[in-house]
Design an enzyme around this catalytic site. Sequence first.
Site, PDB file in Angstrom:
ATOM      1  N   GLY A 105       0.737  -1.099  -0.315  1.00 54.16           N
ATOM      2  CA  GLY A 105      -0.020   0.072   0.164  1.00 54.16           C
ATOM      3  C   GLY A 105       1.115   1.103  -0.272  1.00 54.16           C
ATOM      4  N   LYS A 128     -11.574 -11.340 -15.734  1.00 57.36           N
ATOM      5  CA  LYS A 128     -11.103 -11.994 -16.980  1.00 57.36           C
ATOM      6  C   LYS A 128     -10.789 -12.798 -17.323  1.00 57.36           C
ATOM      7  CE  LYS A 128     -12.275  -9.505 -20.937  1.00 57.36           C
ATOM      8  NZ  LYS A 128     -14.352  -7.995 -20.428  1.00 57.36           N
ATOM      9  N   ASP A 175     -18.131 -11.616 -21.800  1.00 56.37           N
ATOM     10  CA  ASP A 175     -18.877 -11.326 -20.562  1.00 56.37           C
ATOM     11  C   ASP A 175     -20.026 -11.714 -20.548  1.00 56.37           C
ATOM     12  OD1 ASP A 175     -16.023 -10.697 -19.803  1.00 56.37           O
ATOM     13  OD2 ASP A 175     -16.965  -8.362 -19.396  1.00 56.37           O
TER      14      ASP A 175
END
Length: 518
Positions: free
Chosen positions: A60, A374, A232
Amino acid sequence: MCSDSRMAQTIAVLDFGSQYTQVIARRIRECQVYSKIYHYSTPAATLREEGVVGIILSGGPSSVFAKKAPIPDRGIFELGVPVLGVCYGIQLMGHLLGGRVSKSTHREYGHGNLRVKSPGRLFAGLPRKLRVWNSHGDRLIQLPPGFRAIGVTENSEYAAIEDRRRNLFGIQFHPEVFHTERGIGVFQNFLFGICGAKRDWTVRSFIDHAIADIRAKVGQGRVILGLSGGVDSSVAAALIHRAIGRQLTCVFVDNGLLRQNERDYVVNLYKKHFHIDLRVVDASALFLRRLKGVSEPEAKRKIIGRTFIKVFEQSLKSIGHAEFLAQGTLYPDVIESVAIGNNPAALIKTHHNVGGLPGRMKLKLLEPLRELFKDEVRGVGAKLGLPREVVWRQPFPGPGLGVRVMGALAQDKLDILRAADAILQEEMMASGLYWKVWQSFCVFLPVKSVGVVGDERNYAWVIAVRVVESIDAMTADWSRLPYDLLQKISSRITNEVRGVSRVVLDISSKPPATIEWE
Ligand code: XMP
């Protein structure tokens, strides 16, 4: 891949705002272990209830010393579940468990050389020297009690640490990025050697469980799905159809802005090959009427979006009663990434292309892909028998050719663009480069230029060829296509498409240009 975390063992990835958090989750799934991204503040009790078998603290951009530093529930170190802290994660361990972290004014960024002092279980079977990728500001300068250093780099005595008794591990480098040698090996050691995870996240098991879930959820109900022909919605259709057959009805809207033969292809594949109940709505005249004289790109987009919803809504009425609306929503669309610094993953996308429709029509949502990345969706599509052209199809914008004819639309311009684009696709396919680039398409430029045909002057339109390479469409570079291929594309377009006198090549990268022209 089981279809939900109840079925598979879960590795929790706590998100501290790194742009790599999703990459960590994907690497774990590549090891056939289910991973789920959690907000960094998730209570330890929740993780226990969800039965996680290991926890990874992501990197982070923050410093543990910052006022609003993201700090996890300390209880995660008491769960008895192995924890691996990456980058900011190792600093958190130092900070929270009694070590010392030194504040830094600059980031160490780039390659480093890790020397493994003692492989332990984290580096078991890996070389003693590894090129690793660093990107951090602060660093650990004193170990917390119970820990020992197992790896050093030129800049850090504590680049890799472990507490063997509590199964806590920390690494300063990023194993998830491509530049780290054997990074996947580090994950495999953590998952299998340390957490004892099973390889139960496979395409086969995902499909089996998803089918059972869909059947249980839908019962005897009816499901409607807006099929665009993109990856999709195509995979969602094939999966739901496998589960409930004729209880699924797909709607394909022809908006008049499709590519050559697109509608026939969709009808052939889904209706004739898969025997899906597919309704084609030809609304091209309505779309073109509403778009008449509109040239501003955002205005065009809005009209196309609104008209789609209207047409889709009307088609539902004619289909009759349904309980569910299915959508090809993916995992990156539903993760609410932590927004710290300039984390691009924190831009929450609105995927729902049918807006407020489910509420208005009193439809429940069915989103069987919402846990998948994906690449996993492509794997599922291939396993369900969808052809390569669908599974590996290049992205195509929702507004279609509407944003590829510059300025105001007209039927003749769309026809010219379609014909030119078909030639480009044919040549890209024939050369095999279609599969290697991110997108390849033509753009219609509303300017006329002079050419010669035979002895005659030919004053006609210009077509631009846009071919780009990219990883995620955030940035892109123009493809260096072979000159011979470009020559063939150009001469075929100018010879075969009436109304085109000239072909130009777009050599702009993104940024500063965008991929599409509008
Ligand atoms: P840009 O042009 O912003 O495009 O570099 C990035 C990616 O997004 C696609 N794109 C769209 N997709 N609706 C979509 O569904 C849109 O309005 C739209 N605009 C751009 C573009 O094709 C590229 O892959």
